[in-house]
Design an enzyme around this catalytic site. Structure first.
Site, PDB file in Angstrom:
ATOM      1  N   ILE A  13       0.849  -1.200   0.000  1.00 43.09           N
ATOM      2  CA  ILE A  13       0.000   0.000   0.000  1.00 43.09           C
ATOM      3  C   ILE A  13       0.881   1.246   0.000  1.00 43.09           C
ATOM      4  O   ILE A  13       0.632   2.201  -0.754  1.00 43.09           O
ATOM      5  CB  ILE A  13      -0.959   0.012   1.213  1.00 43.09           C
ATOM      6  CG1 ILE A  13      -1.890  -1.198   1.169  1.00 43.09           C
ATOM      7  CG2 ILE A  13      -1.781   1.310   1.238  1.00 43.09           C
ATOM      8  CD1 ILE A  13      -2.843  -1.318   2.344  1.00 43.09           C
ATOM      9  N   ASN A 143      -4.629  -2.700   9.554  1.00 46.87           N
ATOM     10  CA  ASN A 143      -5.703  -3.511  10.141  1.00 46.87           C
ATOM     11  C   ASN A 143      -5.292  -4.177  11.452  1.00 46.87           C
ATOM     12  O   ASN A 143      -4.112  -4.433  11.639  1.00 46.87           O
ATOM     13  CB  ASN A 143      -6.110  -4.592   9.134  1.00 46.87           C
ATOM     14  CG  ASN A 143      -7.126  -4.077   8.140  1.00 46.87           C
ATOM     15  OD1 ASN A 143      -8.067  -3.394   8.517  1.00 46.87           O
ATOM     16  ND2 ASN A 143      -6.918  -4.389   6.877  1.00 46.87           N
ATOM     17  N   HIS A 198     -14.684  -2.103  10.104  1.00 46.53           N
ATOM     18  CA  HIS A 198     -14.135  -2.649   8.854  1.00 46.53           C
ATOM     19  C   HIS A 198     -13.868  -4.144   9.035  1.00 46.53           C
ATOM     20  O   HIS A 198     -12.754  -4.628   8.987  1.00 46.53           O
ATOM     21  CB  HIS A 198     -12.827  -1.907   8.537  1.00 46.53           C
ATOM     22  CG  HIS A 198     -12.205  -2.280   7.232  1.00 46.53           C
ATOM     23  ND1 HIS A 198     -12.884  -2.278   6.033  1.00 46.53           N
ATOM     24  CD2 HIS A 198     -10.934  -2.669   6.930  1.00 46.53           C
ATOM     25  CE1 HIS A 198     -12.055  -2.654   5.062  1.00 46.53           C
ATOM     26  NE2 HIS A 198     -10.874  -2.900   5.583  1.00 46.53           N
TER      27      HIS A 198
END
Ligand code: APR
Length: 339
Positions: A13, A143, A198
């Protein structure tokens, strides 16, 4: 154009982020930090010395800089193993942490199972931000999203407008793509909103999904929408299962850039984002995905919208999941403090 934007973590990312920040010329300087490759203390000394001289961040930075004459960007990149490159950043985007990876049998961990390892990474990240750019706006992607943002809040205690998690833009984009694909219309025609944590309990809000302003139910049956919403909830895992080597990285980076641009250009963009709630949606003291207004001051407003009873119930379930993971964060931080 702001002076400096930092990217923490130069993995999949982080690499897309740096490339896009430079290509879009969103700051005069982009900083990127990553301690990889990690030195293995069991390696012979000469191998350790070689590894110590390497830097994923510097390697990716140089690769991107060597493309700048072709793309015509004079954005500078500062890169290194240490957080000191973040000095003076106005905005940082945090991607540091382990992604989900498919197990040999094809199953995969939940995002929540990344918590214990990524909590340690996030503690180091928070120390780096505190030391080198304590006033920077922070967009976090790592995350388990909601718990990592909560951890950053616990460690940094920033003003609530300055810390935001990226999940809702991505989850809503996935919902939009699936709806557009099923109907056979442009993705630009589909608006959607996904709320909550999420995780697999996230809440695609059917009553907010529109196709060129018209209710989505005009185009798809209830069964088709049920299937799309289920796919949306598990969309991250679908990519993990296909890649085999890690998790989605283009779409999370592009989603965070949409949030960054909303802030940098003071767009007052209404988008779903993970923010600190203080009573809104009946939630207090937790970071949960809700619609917000993003502008030059970061999170400028939480937008409360009418939900159906079923959506409200689904949001409560999702919030309960986030609450449990945040309780785990509190426990782990207390254990670390006591150690
Ligand atoms: N500080 C900065 N970077 C770190 C640190 C740290 N303390 N610890 C690890 N990293 C770096 C790793 O060295 C790695 O290069 O974070 C990078 C993560 O990159 P990838 O493993 O490629 O993972 P990526 O796909 O980018 O996902 C990053 O975002 O979507 C979430 O679940 C995903 O938590 C994961 C995170």
């Amino acid at each position: 154009m702001v002076n400096k934007i930092g990217v923490i973590g130069a993995g999949n990312i982080g690499g897309v982020l740096v490339q896009e920040l430079v290509r879009r010329r969103l700051a005069k300087t982009v900083a990127v930090t990553d301690p990889a490759p990690f030195v293995n203390p069991n390696d012979p000394p000469e191998k350790q010395a070689t590894t110590q001289k390497q830097s994923v961040a510097q390697g990716k930075a140089l690769d991107i800089l060597e493309a700048t004459p072709i793309i015509g960007s004079d954005v500078a990149i500062e890169a290194g193993r240490d957080y000191d490159v973040l000095a003076g950043c106005d905005l940082v985007i945090n991607t540091a942490g382990v992604p989900r990876k498919a197990r040999p049998d094809g199953t995969m961990p939940s995002r929540e199972e990344l918590l214990s390892i990524n909590l340690k990474v996030t503690s180091a990240v928070a120390d780096g931000i505190k030391k080198y750019c304590p006033n920077a706006m922070v967009i976090s992607i790592a995350n388990p999203l909601d718990a990592i943002v909560y951890t950053l809040h616990r460690k940094l205690n920033p003003p609530k407008n300055k810390l935001v998690g990226m999940a809702g833009v991505l989850d809503s984009a996935r919902y939009r793509y699936f709806v557009a694909d099923a109907i056979g219309v442009s993705v630009e025609n589909v608006e959607a909103l996904v709320l909550g944590g999420h995780g697999d309990d996230m809440v695609p809000v059917r009553s907010c999904c529109r196709v060129a302003g018209m209710p989505v139910e005009q185009f798809l049956s209830s069964a088709e929408l049920d299937a799309i919403e289920m796919r949306t909830r598990k969309a991250g895992g679908e990519v993990v299962g296909l890649l085999g080597t890690g998790s989605a990285f283009v779409s999370p980076a592009i989603s965070a850039l949409e949030m960054a641009e909303a802030i940098l250009f003071d767009k007052k963009r209404v988008t779903a984002a993970c923010v600190l709630l203080e009573g809104e949606y009946g939630v207090d003291g937790m970071f949960v995905g809700v619609p917000v207004v993003l502008g030059k001051n970061g999170v400028e407003k939480v937008v409360e919208t009418q939900l159906t009873d079923a959506e409200r119930k689904a949001l409560d379930v999702s919030v309960a999941g986030v609450k449990k993971t945040c309780a785990d964060v509190d426990k782990m931080l207390a254990e670390t403090a006591a150690a």
